[in-house]
Design an enzyme around this catalytic site. Structure first.
Site, PDB file in Angstrom:
ATOM      1  N   SER A  42       0.820  -1.215   0.000  1.00 36.54           N
ATOM      2  CA  SER A  42       0.000   0.000   0.000  1.00 36.54           C
ATOM      3  C   SER A  42       0.855   1.267   0.000  1.00 36.54           C
ATOM      4  O   SER A  42       0.446   2.298  -0.524  1.00 36.54           O
ATOM      5  CB  SER A  42      -0.944   0.009   1.201  1.00 36.54           C
ATOM      6  OG  SER A  42      -1.828  -1.085   1.099  1.00 36.54           O
ATOM      7  N   HIS A  61       2.779   2.376   7.253  1.00 37.49           N
ATOM      8  CA  HIS A  61       1.504   2.277   7.974  1.00 37.49           C
ATOM      9  C   HIS A  61       1.389   0.940   8.700  1.00 37.49           C
ATOM     10  O   HIS A  61       0.317   0.572   9.159  1.00 37.49           O
ATOM     11  CB  HIS A  61       0.337   2.433   6.987  1.00 37.49           C
ATOM     12  CG  HIS A  61       0.306   1.318   6.013  1.00 37.49           C
ATOM     13  ND1 HIS A  61       1.130   1.260   4.919  1.00 37.49           N
ATOM     14  CD2 HIS A  61      -0.415   0.169   5.997  1.00 37.49           C
ATOM     15  CE1 HIS A  61       0.920   0.135   4.274  1.00 37.49           C
ATOM     16  NE2 HIS A  61      -0.011  -0.558   4.904  1.00 37.49           N
ATOM     17  N   CYS A 168      -0.877  -4.439   9.982  1.00 36.06           N
ATOM     18  CA  CYS A 168      -1.512  -4.395   8.651  1.00 36.06           C
ATOM     19  C   CYS A 168      -1.708  -5.787   8.064  1.00 36.06           C
ATOM     20  O   CYS A 168      -2.809  -6.288   8.030  1.00 36.06           O
ATOM     21  CB  CYS A 168      -0.748  -3.506   7.663  1.00 36.06           C
ATOM     22  SG  CYS A 168      -1.619  -3.391   6.072  1.00 36.06           S
TER      23      CYS A 168
HETATM   24 ZN   LIG Z   1      -0.458  -2.439   4.529  1.00 35.87          ZN
END
Ligand SMILES: [Zn+2]
Ligand SMILES: [Zn+2]
Length: 367
Positions: A42, A61, A168
């Site tokens: 991402s 993230h 994540c």
């Molecule tokens: Zn991610």
């Protein structure tokens, strides 16, 4: 304070390491020293331009670290607490929060895509110029200031590398399997994409008692790790792929098919690979503005269901500890996912390795 961070100045450019100023936490915010940050696709979407975002931005993230300081109004965290960072902070009182869909929170969606804190400003800057936070975080930095709802406390004995991945890939994958799809024991599951998210889906499918778990990835080198995570078969894409999946599922197709890449052509293949009445779960994030051709004639006649799964349909405050308890008890072998570690200045190499399919998950370690 001054910190080092990996910064993107524009799409198409490499990450550069810069010294930024980090403001202290304001009301309702927390200063976290980052211990580990995962290399997730991402963030790469910022490089390719598939995700639009203000620049310059500090990506990252998927992280975990240790609380250094808290702003006014934060009474339930203290310096020294270990936290996993949640990239979808939620307010607890909007429509979606009240309907148990916190990752769709209406309060934070604006600031998240503006790259700021809730008050519209950033805590990163250089010579007075704001540097934006990706997803209210920016963990490719030695330290970050984040909103309190981004912090989920974790026991100090959990390795912070594993904790970062729970932030994540693990939650996205395990949540897709257990929350979004709620896989039933004995079913046949196909997973397209065997990166950190796909491997997490495979592990959770095994945990849920799936009969067959068919992994599909163009990188043949992923076969071993996919099998180690619980896949009963590993296929590479090719002209006979859909027939092969059907042949392994009574000629009908799999009960559940997960797309963990984010490519429209692959999403279309997933619809072909699922049996009539089966469920396709779109987990991988595809480029903004892209479109997928999912024929209504087939959806209707064959009662196939296609659903999205964002952040594993998770409530992170509930699910991070839940998934770590499964890890603690040996039911989810998350250590296996960390296949390579890097230093912050090696971030461009880390992304080259991700694109080459070399890693289950690469992780950047900080001091
Ligand atoms: Zn991610
Ligand atoms: Zn909310």
């Amino acid at each position: 304070m001054n910190i080092h961070a990996a910064v993107l100045h524009a799409a198409g450019e490499p990450f550069v390491i810069e010294t930024l100023e980090l403001e202290p936490p304001r009301d309702g915010e927390v200063l976290v020293k980052i211990a580990a940050a995962g290399i997730c696709h991402s963030d790469w979407h910022l490089v390719t331009g598939d995700t639009k975002h203000p620049f310059p931005v500090v990506p990252g993230h998927e992280g975990a670290g240790v609380v250094q300081a808290v702003g006014a109004g934060v009474t339930d965290l203290q310096p020294g607490d270990h936290v996993i960072l949640n990239w979808a902070p939620s307010c607890g009182h909007c429509f979606y929060c009240l309907h148990d869909r916190p990752s769709l929170c209406e309060t934070y969606v604006g600031p998240l895509w503006a790259g700021t804190m809730l008050d519209g400003s950033t805590r990163f800057s250089r010579e007075g110029r704001p540097y934006y936070h990706f997803s209210a975080l920016g963990c490719f930095a030695e330290a970050v200031v984040v909103p309190r709802p981004c912090c989920v406390p974790v026991a100090a004995d959990v390795p912070l590398t594993v904790a970062a991945l729970v932030g994540c890939a693990v939650t996205t994958g395990v949540g897709a399997a257990l929350n979004t799809a709620a896989i039933r024991p004995g079913s046949t599951v196909a997973v397209f994409g065997a990166g950190g998210v796909g491997l997490s889906i495979i592990m959770a499918a095994q945990l849920a008692g799936a009969g067959q778990i068919i992994a599909v990835d163009k990188a043949a080198a992923k076969a071993q790790i996919a099998r180690d995570c619980g896949a009963t078969a590993f296929l590479t894409p090719g002209p006979g792929l859909i027939e092969e999946i059907r042949a392994r599922s009574g000629g009908r197709g799999a009960d559940y098919v997960f797309e963990a890449i984010g490519i429209p052509a692959v999403q279309e293949q997933c619809l072909a690979a699922v049996r009539p009445g089966g469920l396709v779960v779109l987990v991988g994030v595809s480029a903004m503005g892209s479109a997928t051709n999912l024929p209504g004639a087939i959806l209707t006649r064959q009662e196939k269901t296609v659903t999205g799964s964002y952040y594993g349909s998770a409530n992170t405050a509930r699910d991070f500890p839940r998934f770590l308890e499964l890890y603690r008890r040996g039911r989810l072998d998350l250590d296996r996912l960390v296949s390579q570690t890097y230093r912050l200045h090696e971030i461009n190499q880390a992304y080259a390795d991700m694109l080459a399919g070399a890693n289950a998950r690469g992780v950047i370690l900080f001091d």
